[in-house]
Structure formats: structure tokens, C-alpha cells
Design an enzyme around this catalytic site. Structure first.
Site, mmCIF file in Angstrom:
data_model
loop_
_atom_site.group_PDB
_atom_site.id
_atom_site.type_symbol
_atom_site.label_atom_id
_atom_site.label_comp_id
_atom_site.label_asym_id
_atom_site.label_seq_id
_atom_site.Cartn_x
_atom_site.Cartn_y
_atom_site.Cartn_z
ATOM 1 C CD GLN A 108 -2.568 -1.238 2.656
ATOM 2 O OE1 GLN A 108 -2.004 -1.706 3.640
ATOM 3 N NE2 GLN A 108 -3.796 -0.783 2.715
ATOM 4 C CG ASP A 111 7.843 3.697 0.961
ATOM 5 O OD1 ASP A 111 8.250 2.663 0.380
ATOM 6 O OD2 ASP A 111 7.233 3.670 2.043
ATOM 7 C CG HIS A 126 -2.750 2.418 -1.948
ATOM 8 N ND1 HIS A 126 -2.826 2.478 -0.580
ATOM 9 C CD2 HIS A 126 -3.898 1.802 -2.343
ATOM 10 C CE1 HIS A 126 -3.963 1.909 -0.168
ATOM 11 N NE2 HIS A 126 -4.616 1.488 -1.214
ATOM 12 C CB CYS A 134 0.313 15.473 -18.654
ATOM 13 S SG CYS A 134 -0.438 17.045 -19.134
ATOM 14 C CB CYS A 159 2.829 18.551 -19.379
ATOM 15 S SG CYS A 159 2.963 17.570 -20.860
ATOM 16 C CB CYS A 162 0.105 20.146 -23.249
ATOM 17 S SG CYS A 162 -0.351 19.408 -21.676
ATOM 18 N N GLY A 199 2.740 -4.840 8.847
ATOM 19 C CA GLY A 199 2.656 -3.392 9.031
ATOM 20 C C GLY A 199 1.447 -2.759 8.368
ATOM 21 C CB SER A 200 -1.310 -3.402 6.531
ATOM 22 O OG SER A 200 -2.581 -2.869 6.171
ATOM 23 C CG ASN A 225 -0.413 -3.885 12.129
ATOM 24 O OD1 ASN A 225 0.395 -3.182 11.520
ATOM 25 N ND2 ASN A 225 -1.553 -3.412 12.585
HETATM 26 ZN ZN LIG Z 1 0.650 17.377 -21.189
#
Ligand SMILES: [Zn+2]
Length: 257
Positions: A108, A111, A126, A134, A159, A162, A199-200, A225
Site C-alpha cells: 500500500q 515510497d 496505491h 499530465c 508537462c 502542453c 505493518g498494515s 502489526n
Molecule cells: Zn501534457
């Protein structure tokens, strides 16, 4: 509270279960990264809620409406993640994967510490901070060139095609999980014969439902946990301790060293 004797027995039992399994999947959450100094951004005690309510800044709608506010809120977290190192739990899981005892890590966390510890089969349900997309033209770019100017000078990533605002590929509140990764995570949970929750607290849906899926298909369940989870009563082993201490114990029990 478990006694040292119960702890030892729990570690031995967990090691035996993993040794006898052919397909072990690990589900990790914020608790595996807090020993590396990364706050759990969903937790009210993380410090990240002091100025803002994450639901108001870290949701997809809030991002679209006010990306500046989101990026301001996110900056200390990104800085902490950049400075963090994998801890003994990440390293232990990586050793177990290399030794052939762990097939997949479903995390989840965004990092990247599992990968930095050397784990190769990681499903980031996640999302990730490594790439940005973009919001206008959907070009996906590597985040590395944008991180330093953002952390140091507060420059919001835009971006190069654009000028649209780039959004980190982390899953915000109210956003769908990455479809293909999520499908794989569900399949792995169904197929595995052991699932380790590390650890959840299993509070964030739909990921929190994966251990139930695993045991409904006959898998063993090991829970490591600090706090209780909704499914402790169905687990083979529950170790209510710091995951950065428990996993190295299990690894030593299994691999020595
Ligand atoms: Zn863009």
C-alpha cells in the site's frame, strides 16, 4: 500483550508455515515504513493533518481544483521519502524473496523502499511517486527530474508538451486503484497458500479485503502489526510487535545469519 515465550513460539510457527508453503504473498502497509521515518499520511498522529485535512487536499477532486495546495501539503512527505532508507523489515523480505520463499509483495506504500531493498516482485496497489502523468494530455514522465526543483523551490511539475499540471501517479482519495496491478494483487491473493500481513492495520479498502480472500481460498495467514486487525481471529499467527524487529527474527529462524 504477548510474553517473550509466546513471541518466540509465534516466530517459530510463522517460519515453519513459510518454509512449508510454495506460494507466499506479503501484504505491506504504512507500518513497515514508519521505522524508516516515513509518516503514515492517513494517520491523524502523523503530523501531516495539523494544517490540512488530507481528505480535502489529497483527493482527486481537490487536486484538480487546487493543485498548489496539494503540492504544498505533499512536500514534507516527499522530502521524508527521499531521505528514507529501507529498514530491516524491507531487507528481510528481500532476503526471503531471493531465497525463493516469497513470491510477491503487495504494498500500500508508494515510497519504493521494497525495490530499494532489492525486492523484484512488488505490486504497488496505491501507485508510485516514480512517475507523473499530465492531467491534460496524459503523457507519463519519470519523476526524477522534477523532484528536486519541487522539494527545494516549490516548483510544481508541468508537462513539457502542453504545460498541463503533472500529477504524481499515487492513488489519491476517491481515485481508482491501478487496474492491472489491482487485478494481479487479487489473483495472487487467491492463489497463494500463505499470506503475511506486515505493518498494515487493514483499514483501507479494498486492499484490506485481500487477506480474507486468501484465507477463503485455504491460505494460511500470518499477521505482524502493532495494533489489532479485523481478521486477527482467523490468523494462524498474530505477532503484535514492530515489523522491523519481527521480520528479521523470522528470517534468522529460516535462513540463519
Ligand atoms: Zn501534457
Amino acid at each position: 500483550m504477548t510474553t517473550p515465550e509466546q513471541f518466540k513460539t509465534g516466530v517459530q510457527k510463522a517460519a515453519e508455515i513459510i518454509l512449508c508453503s510454495r506460494d507466499t504473498v506479503v501484504l505491506t502497509g504504512a507500518g513497515i515504513s514508519t521505522p524508516s521515518g516515513i509518516p503514515d499520511f492517513r494517520s491523524p498522529t502523523s503530523g501531516l493533518w495539523e494544517k490540512y485535512d488530507p481528505f480535502e487536499v489529497a483527493s482527486l477532486n481537490a487536486f484538480r481544483y487546487n493543485p498548489d495546495k496539494f503540492y504544498n501539503w505533499m512536500r514534507p512527505l516527499v522530502r521524508d521519502i527521499g531521505a528514507a532508507q529501507p529498514n530491516p523489515a524491507h531487507i528481510g523480505l528481500s532476503r526471503l524473496e531471493s531465497a525463493g520463499y516469497i513470491k510477491t509483495i503487495i504494498t500500500q506504500n508508494f515510497d519504493g523502499l521494497h525495490q530499494r531493498a532489492g525486492s523484484n516482485h512488488v505490486l504497488e496497489v496505491h501507485g508510485t511517486l516514480r512517475t507523473l502523468t499530465c492531467t491534460k494530455c496524459y503523457q507519463q514522465v519519470d519523476a526524477s527530474g522534477y523532484t528536486h526543483p519541487y522539494i527545494e523551490d516549490g516548483i510544481i511539475p508541468r508537462c513539457n508538451r502542453c504545460e498541463g499540471i503533472l500529477k504524481p501517479d499515487v492513488i489519491l482519495f476517491g481515485e481508482q486503484l491501478p487496474a492491472r496491478t489491482w487485478l494481479k494483487a487479487q489473483e495472487q491473493s487467491k492463489q497463494c497458500d500463505t499470506m503475511i500481513v506486515a505493518g498494515s492495520s487493514l483499514e483501507v479498502l479494498p486492499v484490506a479485503g485481500l487477506p480474507r480472500r486468501a484465507i477463503d481460498h485455504g491460505a494460511h495467514l500470518i499477521i505482524i502489526n502493532q495494533s489489532e486487525t479485523y481478521i486477527d481471529n482467523r490468523a494462524d499467527v498474530v505477532l503484535s510487535h514492530d515489523v522491523a524487529q519481527v521480520i528479521p527474527w523470522i528470517t534468522r529462524e529460516m535462513l540463519g545469519g
